[in-house]
Motif scaffolding. Structure first.
Motif, PDB file in Angstrom:
ATOM      1  N   ASP A  11      -0.644  -8.771   1.370  1.00  0.00           N
ATOM      2  CA  ASP A  11      -1.660  -7.678   1.134  1.00  0.00           C
ATOM      3  C   ASP A  11      -2.691  -8.384   0.287  1.00  0.00           C
ATOM      4  O   ASP A  11      -2.725  -8.925  -1.007  1.00  0.00           O
ATOM      5  CB  ASP A  11      -0.911  -6.605   0.398  1.00  0.00           C
ATOM      6  N   VAL A  12      -3.854  -8.634   0.815  1.00  0.00           N
ATOM      7  CA  VAL A  12      -5.021  -9.445   0.095  1.00  0.00           C
ATOM      8  C   VAL A  12      -5.321  -8.756  -1.108  1.00  0.00           C
ATOM      9  O   VAL A  12      -5.627  -9.300  -2.103  1.00  0.00           O
ATOM     10  CB  VAL A  12      -6.163  -9.561   1.323  1.00  0.00           C
ATOM     11  N   SER A  13      -5.634  -7.388  -1.011  1.00  0.00           N
ATOM     12  CA  SER A  13      -6.014  -6.727  -2.488  1.00  0.00           C
ATOM     13  C   SER A  13      -4.856  -6.964  -3.484  1.00  0.00           C
ATOM     14  O   SER A  13      -5.442  -7.234  -4.896  1.00  0.00           O
ATOM     15  CB  SER A  13      -6.401  -5.296  -2.017  1.00  0.00           C
ATOM     16  N   ARG A  14      -3.706  -6.539  -2.980  1.00  0.00           N
ATOM     17  CA  ARG A  14      -2.412  -7.012  -4.082  1.00  0.00           C
ATOM     18  C   ARG A  14      -2.552  -8.455  -4.455  1.00  0.00           C
ATOM     19  O   ARG A  14      -2.422  -8.711  -5.864  1.00  0.00           O
ATOM     20  CB  ARG A  14      -1.409  -6.751  -3.337  1.00  0.00           C
ATOM     21  N   PHE A  15      -2.677  -9.325  -3.762  1.00  0.00           N
ATOM     22  CA  PHE A  15      -2.849 -10.817  -3.965  1.00  0.00           C
ATOM     23  C   PHE A  15      -4.180 -11.094  -5.056  1.00  0.00           C
ATOM     24  O   PHE A  15      -3.791 -11.690  -5.948  1.00  0.00           O
ATOM     25  CB  PHE A  15      -2.936 -11.678  -2.688  1.00  0.00           C
TER      26      PHE A  15
END
Length: 116
Positions: A11-15
Motif C-alpha cells: 500500500d503506497v500511502s502506508r509505505f
C-alpha cells in the motif's frame, strides 16, 4: 526450470507513512540511485525486493541493498544483485531472474520468477 516464484503488494500511502516515521529505512532498504525515486516507485521496489526474497526461499541474512531494481532504456525492470543476494541465487542455481512491477490506484505490486 523454475527455482522459485514470489509476489508482493504494498500500500503506497502506508509505505509513505512508514518512511515518514522512520526515514532511516530509506538507506537500509534502497541503494542511493533507488532512493531518488518517487514514493510510489520506492513502494514498488520494496515489493520487488520482498518478492525476490520469497522466490529465493526467504532466507535470513540477506541485505536489502544487495538487490537493486534497475530499468533498461525502454523502462523494463530487472535486478542487479550482489553480495548476500547473489550468493543465495548462486546457491540455488538461479541463472535468470524475471521481474514485473507496477503501481496504480495506491497499490504497488511485484512478481518475481527465478529460473535455472
Amino acid at each position: 526450470m523454475i527455482i522459485g516464484v514470489g509476489i508482493d503488494v504494498c500500500d503506497v500511502s502506508r509505505f509513505a507513512e512508514t518512511i515518514e516515521r522512520r526515514p532511516g529505512l530509506i538507506t537500509r532498504l534502497f541503494t542511493p540511485a533507488e532512493a531518488e525515486k518517487s514514493t510510489a516507485s520506492l513502494a514498488a521496489r520494496f515489493a520487488a525486493k520482498e518478492a525476490l526474497a520469497k522466490a529465493l526461499g526467504a532466507p535470513s541474512g540477506m541485505i536489502w541493498t544487495d538487490a537493486e531494481v534497475i530499468t533498461d532504456g525502454e523502462g523494463r525492470p530487472s535486478f542487479k544483485i550482489i553480495g548476500t543476494v547473489a550468493a543465495r541465487a548462486e546457491q540455488l542455481g538461479v541463472g535468470t531472474i524475471h521481474l514485473s512491477i507496477s503501481h496504480d490506484a495506491g497499490i504497488a505490486s511485484a512478481m518475481v520468477v527465478c529460473e535455472q
